[in-house]
Design a protein around this motif. Structure first.
Motif, PDB file in Angstrom:
ATOM      1  N   THR A 146       0.871  -1.120   0.137  1.00 10.33           N
ATOM      2  CA  THR A 146      -0.207   0.430  -0.342  1.00 10.33           C
ATOM      3  C   THR A 146       0.792   1.322   0.100  1.00 10.33           C
ATOM      4  N   SER A 147       2.181   0.881   0.271  1.00 10.69           N
ATOM      5  CA  SER A 147       3.116   2.217   0.228  1.00 10.69           C
ATOM      6  C   SER A 147       4.684   1.964   0.548  1.00 10.69           C
ATOM      7  N   GLY A 148       5.024   3.794   0.416  1.00  7.98           N
ATOM      8  CA  GLY A 148       6.850   2.849   0.122  1.00  7.98           C
ATOM      9  C   GLY A 148       6.736   1.858  -1.196  1.00  7.98           C
ATOM     10  N   SER A 149       8.374   1.827  -1.101  1.00 12.71           N
ATOM     11  CA  SER A 149       8.699   0.469  -2.575  1.00 12.71           C
ATOM     12  C   SER A 149      10.182  -0.222  -0.993  1.00 12.71           C
ATOM     13  N   GLY A 150      10.537  -0.835  -2.170  1.00 11.73           N
ATOM     14  CA  GLY A 150      11.282  -1.535  -1.763  1.00 11.73           C
ATOM     15  C   GLY A 150      11.313  -3.621  -1.972  1.00 11.73           C
ATOM     16  N   ASP A 151      12.437  -4.602  -1.314  1.00  8.37           N
ATOM     17  CA  ASP A 151      11.994  -5.873  -2.220  1.00  8.37           C
ATOM     18  C   ASP A 151      11.503  -6.635  -0.742  1.00  8.37           C
ATOM     19  N   HIS A 152      10.997  -7.942  -1.750  1.00 11.51           N
ATOM     20  CA  HIS A 152      10.829  -9.046  -0.951  1.00 11.51           C
ATOM     21  C   HIS A 152      11.496 -10.464  -2.143  1.00 11.51           C
ATOM     22  N   PHE A 153      12.167 -11.522  -1.106  1.00 12.58           N
ATOM     23  CA  PHE A 153      12.699 -12.410  -1.661  1.00 12.58           C
ATOM     24  C   PHE A 153      11.617 -13.794  -2.301  1.00 12.58           C
ATOM     25  N   LEU A 154      11.526 -14.135  -3.185  1.00  9.75           N
ATOM     26  CA  LEU A 154      10.155 -15.317  -3.377  1.00  9.75           C
ATOM     27  C   LEU A 154      10.976 -16.541  -3.918  1.00  9.75           C
ATOM     28  N   ASP A 155      11.038 -17.545  -3.098  1.00  8.70           N
ATOM     29  CA  ASP A 155      11.539 -17.957  -4.318  1.00  8.70           C
ATOM     30  C   ASP A 155      13.516 -17.733  -4.854  1.00  8.70           C
ATOM     31  N   VAL A 205       1.680  -9.276  -4.004  1.00  5.45           N
ATOM     32  CA  VAL A 205       2.495 -10.904  -4.117  1.00  5.45           C
ATOM     33  C   VAL A 205       1.671 -12.003  -3.639  1.00  5.45           C
ATOM     34  N   HIS A 206       1.502 -13.568  -3.292  1.00  6.86           N
ATOM     35  CA  HIS A 206       1.023 -14.344  -3.118  1.00  6.86           C
ATOM     36  C   HIS A 206       2.076 -15.580  -2.923  1.00  6.86           C
ATOM     37  N   ALA A 207       2.472 -15.215  -2.088  1.00  8.06           N
ATOM     38  CA  ALA A 207       3.396 -16.915  -1.246  1.00  8.06           C
ATOM     39  C   ALA A 207       2.809 -17.687  -1.016  1.00  8.06           C
ATOM     40  N   ARG A 208       2.991 -19.011  -2.324  1.00  7.99           N
ATOM     41  CA  ARG A 208       2.585 -20.224  -1.334  1.00  7.99           C
ATOM     42  C   ARG A 208       3.113 -20.875  -0.074  1.00  7.99           C
ATOM     43  N   PRO A 209       1.826 -21.909   0.278  1.00  5.26           N
ATOM     44  CA  PRO A 209       3.050 -23.270   1.081  1.00  5.26           C
ATOM     45  C   PRO A 209       3.656 -23.395   0.374  1.00  5.26           C
ATOM     46  N   GLY A 210       4.386 -24.038   1.189  1.00  2.50           N
ATOM     47  CA  GLY A 210       5.905 -24.016   0.643  1.00  2.50           C
ATOM     48  C   GLY A 210       6.738 -23.719  -0.221  1.00  2.50           C
ATOM     49  N   GLN A 211       6.023 -22.815  -1.096  1.00  4.83           N
ATOM     50  CA  GLN A 211       7.589 -21.800  -1.376  1.00  4.83           C
ATOM     51  C   GLN A 211       8.701 -21.068  -0.425  1.00  4.83           C
ATOM     52  N   VAL A 212       9.079 -20.329  -1.235  1.00  7.17           N
ATOM     53  CA  VAL A 212      10.406 -19.766  -0.248  1.00  7.17           C
ATOM     54  C   VAL A 212       9.987 -17.857  -0.261  1.00  7.17           C
ATOM     55  N   GLN A 213      10.465 -17.577   0.823  1.00  7.72           N
ATOM     56  CA  GLN A 213      10.276 -16.904   0.724  1.00  7.72           C
ATOM     57  C   GLN A 213      11.360 -16.128   1.937  1.00  7.72           C
ATOM     58  N   GLN A 214      11.590 -14.530   1.705  1.00  9.12           N
ATOM     59  CA  GLN A 214      12.038 -13.547   3.100  1.00  9.12           C
ATOM     60  C   GLN A 214      11.962 -12.057   2.977  1.00  9.12           C
ATOM     61  N   PHE A 215      11.557 -11.918   3.880  1.00 12.01           N
ATOM     62  CA  PHE A 215      11.525 -10.397   4.150  1.00 12.01           C
ATOM     63  C   PHE A 215      12.675  -9.276   3.953  1.00 12.01           C
ATOM     64  N   VAL A 216      12.491  -8.378   4.028  1.00  8.03           N
ATOM     65  CA  VAL A 216      13.891  -8.259   3.474  1.00  8.03           C
ATOM     66  C   VAL A 216      13.390  -6.316   4.948  1.00  8.03           C
ATOM     67  N   LEU A 217      14.484  -6.525   5.506  1.00  9.00           N
ATOM     68  CA  LEU A 217      14.137  -5.495   7.253  1.00  9.00           C
ATOM     69  C   LEU A 217      14.172  -4.451   6.766  1.00  9.00           C
ATOM     70  N   GLY A 218      14.461  -2.884   7.776  1.00  5.04           N
ATOM     71  CA  GLY A 218      14.848  -1.827   7.779  1.00  5.04           C
ATOM     72  C   GLY A 218      13.829  -1.325   6.411  1.00  5.04           C
TER      73      GLY A 218
END
Length: 310
Positions: free
Chosen positions: A65-74, A86-99
Motif C-alpha cells: 500500500t505504500s513505500g517501495s522495496g524488495d521481497h525475496f520469493l523463491d 504478492v502471493h506466497a504459496r505453501p512450500g514456497q521460499v520467501q524472505q522479508f527484507v527488514l528496515g
C-alpha cells in the motif's frame, strides 16, 4: 504467523536447510485466516526471526500500500511498491527484507480455509481458485483492478476486526476470502487457457498433489499415472490442457525449482542437495541441473543475490 514467535525446522531436512513455519493465529487459534498489516507482522517477533529465508506452510497474500522495496520469493528478488500484489504459496521460499519503508495489507490463511473450486459459466473446471490467481505469484495491479481489490480487502479487514471466534464469523470470513480471490481472478484468470473437462481437471489436480509428495522419489510419468489411477496418456492430455507442458516437463521443473531453492537459500553442499532430491550420484544431479537449469549448480548459487551466494 508463528505461534509465540517460534518456528520449527522442516522435519527430515538437514539443519542447514530452509526453515519451515507453521500457521498459528494468536488471536483465534482455531481460525484459518488472519488479517493484519505488514508492520504488525514484522513487529510480532524479534527481527532475528526473519533473518533467514522461510518456507511457510500456509498462504500469504500481500497487497503493498505504500513505500517501495524488495521481497525475496523463491530465488527471485521482487520489486514492491504501492499496488504490487504478492502471493506466497505453501512450500514456497520467501524472505522479508527488514528496515524498508514498506507497508502492506496481509492475509495469512490455510489451504483448508479455502473453498475448493470455482465453477465456470460454460461448465469448464478451473480447479481450486487459489491455483488460478496471480499465476506468476506477483503482479502490479492496474488502477481499476487495484480499486476493486482494495475494496474487498477492506471488507475482510473490517470483518476480521469484528470477529468473535464463532463459526458464523469464520463462515463470513471464508466467503469474504473467496470474494477477494474472485475479484483478483476477474482480472487475471484466462478462461480460454483453462478450459478442461471435470475429469481432466481432477487428474491434473491429483497429479500436482502427487508431484508435490513424490518429486524427490520418482521422475517416471508412469509412476504418477499409477499413483493417481489413470493412464499415462490421460495424464499427458490433462497436463497439456492445463499448463501446455507434458507431465515429464512438469516433473523436471519441480525438481529444478527445489534445487534452486536449496542452492539459493541454504548452505547445503551440492552432494547434500543431490541426496535430498533423490539423485544416486552428485554427478547425475549436476548433469540434470546443467541440462534443465542452464548452468552448473554452483554457478547458480554464485549468481543468486541471496544470503548464501558468493
Amino acid at each position: 504467523m508463528v505461534k509465540n514467535g517460534q518456528a520449527r525446522a522442516m522435519q527430515g531436512l538437514p539443519q542447514q536447510s530452509i526453515l519451515g513455519v507453521d500457521y498459528a493465529n494468536p488471536k483465534f487459534p482455531e481460525l484459518g485466516i488472519e488479517s493484519l498489516c505488514l508492520s504488525e507482522l514484522l513487529g510480532r517477533v524479534p527481527p532475528s526471526h526473519f533473518a533467514s529465508p522461510q518456507r511457510p506452510g500456509f498462504h500469504l497474500l500481500m497487497l503493498f500500500t505504500s513505500g517501495s522495496g524488495d521481497h525475496f520469493l523463491d530465488f527471485r528478488r521482487v520489486r514492491c511498491k504501492a499496488g504490487t500484489l504478492v502471493h506466497a504459496r505453501p512450500g514456497q521460499v520467501q524472505q522479508f527484507v527488514l528496515g524498508q519503508a514498506l507497508e502492506a495489507d496481509v492475509l495469512l490463511f490455510t489451504s483448508e480455509f479455502l473453498f475448493p473450486a470455482i465453477p465456470a459459466p460454460d461448465g469448464a473446471a478451473f480447479g481450486p481458485l487459489i491455483d488460478d490467481i496471480v499465476p506468476e505469484d506477483v503482479t502490479d495491479l492496474q488502477p481499476d483492478a487495484l480499486e476493486s481489490v482494495v475494496s474487498v480487502m477492506s471488507a475482510i479487514q473490517r470483518a476480521y476486526s469484528k470477529a468473535d471466534g464463532s463459526k458464523l464469523s469464520a463462515t463470513i470470513l471464508q466467503h469474504l476470502l473467496h470474494a477477494v480471490l474472485l475479484t483478483i481472478a476477474i482480472y487475471y484468470l484466462k478462461c480460454d487457457a483453462r478450459r478442461m473437462t471435470d475429469s481432466l481437471s481432477m487428474i491434473f489436480q491429483r497429479f500436482r498433489q502427487a508431484l508435490e509428495a513424490k518429486f524427490t522419489q520418482t521422475r517416471t510419468v508412469e509412476d504418477y499415472a499409477e499413483a493417481i489411477g489413470c493412464s499415462a496418456k490421460s495424464l499427458r492430455r490433462a497436463c497439456m490442457m492445463a499448463s501446455d507442458c507434458s507431465p515429464k516437463s512438469l516433473i523436471e521443473q519441480r525438481l529444478i525449482l527445489e534445487a534452486k531453492r536449496l542452492l539459493a537459500h541454504t548452505g547445503l553442499t551440492v552432494e547434500a542437495i543431490a541426496a535430498e532430491l533423490g539423485f544416486s550420484e552428485p554427478t547425475n544431479f549436476v548433469k540434470f541441473f546443467r541440462r534443465h537449469g542452464g548452468m552448473r549448480p554452483l554457478d547458480f548459487r554464485v549468481k543468486f543475490p541471496g544470503p548464501h551466494s558468493g
